[in-house]
Scaffold this motif. Structure first.
Motif, mmCIF file in Angstrom:
data_model
loop_
_atom_site.group_PDB
_atom_site.id
_atom_site.type_symbol
_atom_site.label_atom_id
_atom_site.label_comp_id
_atom_site.label_asym_id
_atom_site.label_seq_id
_atom_site.Cartn_x
_atom_site.Cartn_y
_atom_site.Cartn_z
ATOM 1 N N TYR A 24 -38.288 109.120 -18.212
ATOM 2 C CA TYR A 24 -38.835 107.768 -18.154
ATOM 3 C C TYR A 24 -39.395 107.395 -19.514
ATOM 4 O O TYR A 24 -39.725 108.246 -20.330
ATOM 5 C CB TYR A 24 -39.928 107.687 -17.086
ATOM 6 C CG TYR A 24 -39.400 107.911 -15.686
ATOM 7 C CD1 TYR A 24 -38.807 106.879 -14.977
ATOM 8 C CD2 TYR A 24 -39.481 109.156 -15.089
ATOM 9 C CE1 TYR A 24 -38.310 107.089 -13.695
ATOM 10 C CE2 TYR A 24 -38.995 109.378 -13.814
ATOM 11 C CZ TYR A 24 -38.413 108.341 -13.123
ATOM 12 O OH TYR A 24 -37.922 108.543 -11.868
ATOM 13 N N ARG B 228 -39.959 102.911 -17.091
ATOM 14 C CA ARG B 228 -38.563 102.454 -17.177
ATOM 15 C C ARG B 228 -37.659 103.662 -17.396
ATOM 16 O O ARG B 228 -38.019 104.603 -18.095
ATOM 17 C CB ARG B 228 -38.397 101.457 -18.310
ATOM 18 C CG ARG B 228 -39.237 100.207 -18.112
ATOM 19 C CD ARG B 228 -38.993 99.183 -19.184
ATOM 20 N NE ARG B 228 -37.719 98.508 -19.089
ATOM 21 C CZ ARG B 228 -37.436 97.529 -18.227
ATOM 22 N NH1 ARG B 228 -38.338 97.125 -17.380
ATOM 23 N NH2 ARG B 228 -36.255 96.946 -18.223
ATOM 24 N N ALA C 252 -36.882 99.138 -14.284
ATOM 25 C CA ALA C 252 -38.286 99.430 -13.991
ATOM 26 C C ALA C 252 -38.378 100.229 -12.704
ATOM 27 O O ALA C 252 -37.748 99.894 -11.695
ATOM 28 C CB ALA C 252 -39.068 98.129 -13.860
ATOM 29 N N HIS C 253 -39.141 101.302 -12.729
ATOM 30 C CA HIS C 253 -39.381 102.157 -11.569
ATOM 31 C C HIS C 253 -40.872 102.124 -11.256
ATOM 32 O O HIS C 253 -41.698 102.125 -12.173
ATOM 33 C CB HIS C 253 -38.975 103.605 -11.864
ATOM 34 C CG HIS C 253 -37.505 103.811 -12.025
ATOM 35 N ND1 HIS C 253 -36.759 103.220 -13.012
ATOM 36 C CD2 HIS C 253 -36.640 104.563 -11.305
ATOM 37 C CE1 HIS C 253 -35.503 103.595 -12.912
ATOM 38 N NE2 HIS C 253 -35.398 104.418 -11.881
#
Length: 184
Positions: free
Chosen positions: A127, A154, A159-160
């Motif tokens: 990430y 990200r 986007a997480h």
């Protein structure tokens, strides 16, 4: 009685026959040499071809490996390698920031806090642009307790969002998903 034309023909016929027999002998010798050389080259070529027969075994082995690993997708491997490279860059950046922060304070860098540990874990997982949605006092409380920390990061441009489970001040698990993972 011999006529002058038969006599002239007989005079040159003998030497011509000798030349013809000589030429045939030379031609026969040359043909024998060519035949011998051709046999020699064929034997040499046969030896080289025998060495190439091992390729059939190699082809069978490679075909077997290919069939066994038919699910191997080179594009996926390439993407994983790119993600690993990006994670390494992010981790290097985070380490440099931590070192610079410690150097700017005029002291040796302190042991990483929970915020740094979470950031480093997410960077190691590939990430980038990690954002922690918790106040500093909440993180300080979790350094010796249990709880969850909301995070956003990200990966591959997406986007997480998720949470990091903290147990006893240590990262226990990371539960983070992209927004499209909730759809069937």
């Amino acid at each position: 009685m011999e006529t002058p034309t038969t006599q002239a023909a007989a005079d040159w016929l003998g030497p011509a026959l000798l030349w013809l027999v000589g030429a045939l002998c030379v031609l026969s010798a040359f043909s024998a040499w060519l035949f011998w050389r051709q046999q020699e080259l064929l034997a040499e070529l046969g030896g080289k071809l025998a060495a190439l027969e091992r390729l059939a075994g190699i082809e069978t082995s490679v075909r077997g490996l290919s069939d066994a690993r038919g699910d191997l997708d080179l594009r996926r491997i390439e993407h994983v390698l790119v993600d690993l490279r990006n994670a390494q860059r992010g981790l290097e950046d985070a380490l440099l920031r931590a070192i610079e922060r410690g150097s700017a304070a005029g002291a040796a860098p302190a042991a990483p806090g929970l915020s740094d540990a979470i950031t480093n874990r997410l960077l190691a997982l590939g990430y980038e642009r990690v954002q922690i949605a918790a106040a500093a006092d909440e993180l300080a409380r979790l350094e010796s307790a249990d709880g969850d920390v909301l995070v956003e990061a990200r990966k591959s441009g997406v986007a997480h969002k998720g949470r990091v489970l903290v147990r006893g001040g240590r990262i226990h698990a990371v539960e983070i998903q992209p927004p499209f993972a909730v759809f069937p």
